[in-house]
Design a protein around this motif. Structure first.
Motif, mmCIF file in Angstrom:
data_model
loop_
_atom_site.group_PDB
_atom_site.id
_atom_site.type_symbol
_atom_site.label_atom_id
_atom_site.label_comp_id
_atom_site.label_asym_id
_atom_site.label_seq_id
_atom_site.Cartn_x
_atom_site.Cartn_y
_atom_site.Cartn_z
ATOM 1 N N PRO A 27 -8.818 2.888 21.638
ATOM 2 C CA PRO A 27 -8.791 1.512 21.133
ATOM 3 C C PRO A 27 -7.460 1.200 20.456
ATOM 4 N N SER A 28 -7.096 -0.059 20.454
ATOM 5 C CA SER A 28 -5.806 -0.457 19.901
ATOM 6 C C SER A 28 -5.731 -0.176 18.402
ATOM 7 N N LEU A 29 -4.507 -0.045 17.915
ATOM 8 C CA LEU A 29 -4.309 0.172 16.489
ATOM 9 C C LEU A 29 -4.905 -0.974 15.673
ATOM 10 N N ARG A 30 -4.779 -2.196 16.166
ATOM 11 C CA ARG A 30 -5.318 -3.340 15.436
ATOM 12 C C ARG A 30 -6.842 -3.276 15.331
ATOM 13 N N SER A 31 -7.512 -2.915 16.433
ATOM 14 C CA SER A 31 -8.976 -2.861 16.394
ATOM 15 C C SER A 31 -9.457 -1.735 15.489
ATOM 16 N N ILE A 32 -8.720 -0.639 15.464
ATOM 17 C CA ILE A 32 -9.094 0.469 14.589
ATOM 18 C C ILE A 32 -8.861 0.084 13.131
ATOM 19 N N ALA A 33 -7.757 -0.629 12.869
ATOM 20 C CA ALA A 33 -7.504 -1.100 11.505
ATOM 21 C C ALA A 33 -8.630 -2.020 11.041
ATOM 22 N N ARG A 34 -9.093 -2.917 11.937
ATOM 23 C CA ARG A 34 -10.206 -3.808 11.585
ATOM 24 C C ARG A 34 -11.459 -3.005 11.266
ATOM 25 N N ALA A 35 -11.718 -1.957 12.059
ATOM 26 C CA ALA A 35 -12.910 -1.134 11.824
ATOM 27 C C ALA A 35 -12.861 -0.438 10.470
ATOM 28 N N GLY A 58 -11.211 -1.780 7.892
ATOM 29 C CA GLY A 58 -11.044 -2.806 6.874
ATOM 30 C C GLY A 58 -9.680 -2.796 6.215
ATOM 31 N N VAL A 59 -8.636 -2.458 6.991
ATOM 32 C CA VAL A 59 -7.278 -2.429 6.436
ATOM 33 C C VAL A 59 -6.359 -3.255 7.333
ATOM 34 N N ALA A 60 -5.208 -3.561 6.827
ATOM 35 C CA ALA A 60 -4.213 -4.286 7.615
ATOM 36 C C ALA A 60 -3.614 -3.360 8.669
ATOM 37 N N PRO A 61 -3.224 -3.899 9.829
ATOM 38 C CA PRO A 61 -2.617 -3.058 10.865
ATOM 39 C C PRO A 61 -1.426 -2.247 10.356
ATOM 40 N N SER A 62 -0.673 -2.809 9.423
ATOM 41 C CA SER A 62 0.498 -2.083 8.913
ATOM 42 C C SER A 62 0.107 -0.766 8.242
ATOM 43 N N ALA A 63 -1.143 -0.701 7.703
ATOM 44 C CA ALA A 63 -1.590 0.525 7.040
ATOM 45 C C ALA A 63 -1.705 1.684 8.021
ATOM 46 N N MET A 113 0.836 -1.190 0.000
ATOM 47 C CA MET A 113 0.000 0.000 0.000
ATOM 48 C C MET A 113 0.874 1.245 0.000
ATOM 49 N N THR A 114 0.511 2.228 -0.761
ATOM 50 C CA THR A 114 1.274 3.471 -0.813
ATOM 51 C C THR A 114 0.429 4.604 -0.253
ATOM 52 N N LYS A 115 1.077 5.713 0.027
ATOM 53 C CA LYS A 115 0.344 6.870 0.542
ATOM 54 C C LYS A 115 -0.702 7.350 -0.455
ATOM 55 N N HIS A 169 0.273 6.533 9.073
ATOM 56 C CA HIS A 169 -0.220 7.774 9.650
ATOM 57 C C HIS A 169 0.101 7.936 11.129
ATOM 58 N N PHE A 170 0.186 6.827 11.845
ATOM 59 C CA PHE A 170 0.419 6.876 13.280
ATOM 60 C C PHE A 170 1.512 5.873 13.655
ATOM 61 N N PRO A 171 2.733 6.337 13.888
ATOM 62 C CA PRO A 171 3.827 5.428 14.224
ATOM 63 C C PRO A 171 3.600 4.666 15.528
ATOM 64 N N SER A 172 2.738 5.197 16.399
ATOM 65 C CA SER A 172 2.503 4.538 17.685
ATOM 66 C C SER A 172 1.085 4.836 18.160
ATOM 67 N N GLU A 173 0.652 4.094 19.175
ATOM 68 C CA GLU A 173 -0.655 4.362 19.755
ATOM 69 C C GLU A 173 -0.687 5.738 20.397
ATOM 70 N N ALA A 174 0.449 6.204 20.912
ATOM 71 C CA ALA A 174 0.500 7.542 21.506
ATOM 72 C C ALA A 174 0.186 8.615 20.474
ATOM 73 N N ASP A 175 0.668 8.432 19.236
ATOM 74 C CA ASP A 175 0.376 9.401 18.180
ATOM 75 C C ASP A 175 -1.109 9.409 17.839
ATOM 76 N N LEU A 176 -1.702 8.215 17.773
ATOM 77 C CA LEU A 176 -3.135 8.128 17.499
ATOM 78 C C LEU A 176 -3.926 8.741 18.645
ATOM 79 N N ARG A 177 -3.524 8.458 19.864
ATOM 80 C CA ARG A 177 -4.199 9.019 21.042
ATOM 81 C C ARG A 177 -4.220 10.539 20.978
ATOM 82 N N SER A 178 -3.083 11.121 20.622
ATOM 83 C CA SER A 178 -2.999 12.568 20.529
ATOM 84 C C SER A 178 -3.939 13.114 19.455
ATOM 85 N N ALA A 179 -4.018 12.417 18.297
ATOM 86 C CA ALA A 179 -4.900 12.862 17.215
ATOM 87 C C ALA A 179 -6.353 12.790 17.641
#
Length: 198
Positions: free
Chosen positions: A30-38, A40-45, A1-3, A49-59
């Protein structure tokens, strides 16, 4: 997958995380994996955008705090001179918290520091509430505003967590009593000889 293929996936990921906060829960994004499932993408995707859960939490905190500020300010902007603006602000704050329980817990029942984006918005809303509190206590508007915020927070938080209690009044009625109590305290302090109602 690309940007280039991400279909604004970053926004979808934040929205999915916010959706998972529709009900009160432990103070965590929620965990990065559960958000990826929601989404419909792979966790790596997610890591594009978010190198860590802390980055997602901040967003998520940024998005939800912005939503709260806009809700209160929109309510205040829609008032006229006949409205008690402290009541309007409190009603909007309480209504937002009740409608976004998981996000409210994350914002105000965790020890997260306010990053620059929220710090920039916080004083804007805070200054407006302090200015309104000046109407009922010109000698201590900041303390009065914090007192009101503490009370509003209590109304939201307790009703989120203690759903089995009979409160005996609506959250809006509670807000009006709180604002009135602050105004009454100021009246009694400045007019100590004024008789009070039985």
């Amino acid at each position: 997958m690309t940007k280039a293929d991400n279909r604004d996936l970053r926004s979808e990921l934040v929205a999915a995380a916010i959706g998972m906060l529709a009900e009160p829960q432990a103070v965590a994004v929620p965990s990065l994996r559960s958000i990826a499932r929601a989404c419909g993408v792979a966790p790596s995707a997610v890591y594009w955008h978010f190198p860590s859960e802390a980055d997602l939490r901040s967003a998520v905190l940024d998005a939800e705090y912005t939503s709260l500020v806009e809700a209160v300010e929109s309510a205040l902007d829609a008032t006229d001179e006949s409205d008690n603006q402290l009541v309007v602000a409190g009603d909007a704050y309480i209504a937002w918290g009740a409608a976004h329980p998981g996000a409210y817990q994350l914002l105000f029942e965790s020890n997260d520091a306010l990053p620059e984006t929220r710090a920039a918005q916080g004083p804007r809303l805070q200054a407006r509430i302090v200015e309104l509190a000046r109407l009922v206590d010109p000698d201590a508007p900041f303390a009065s505003a914090l007192l009101l915020w503490s009370a509003w927070h209590g109304v939201v938080s307790l009703r989120l967590h203690k759903t089995e209690w009979d409160w005996g009044m609506t959250a809006q009625d509670a807000n009006r009593r709180l604002v009135q109590a602050l105004a009454t305290r100021r009246t009694r302090t400045t007019n100590p000889d004024r008789p009070t109602a039985p």
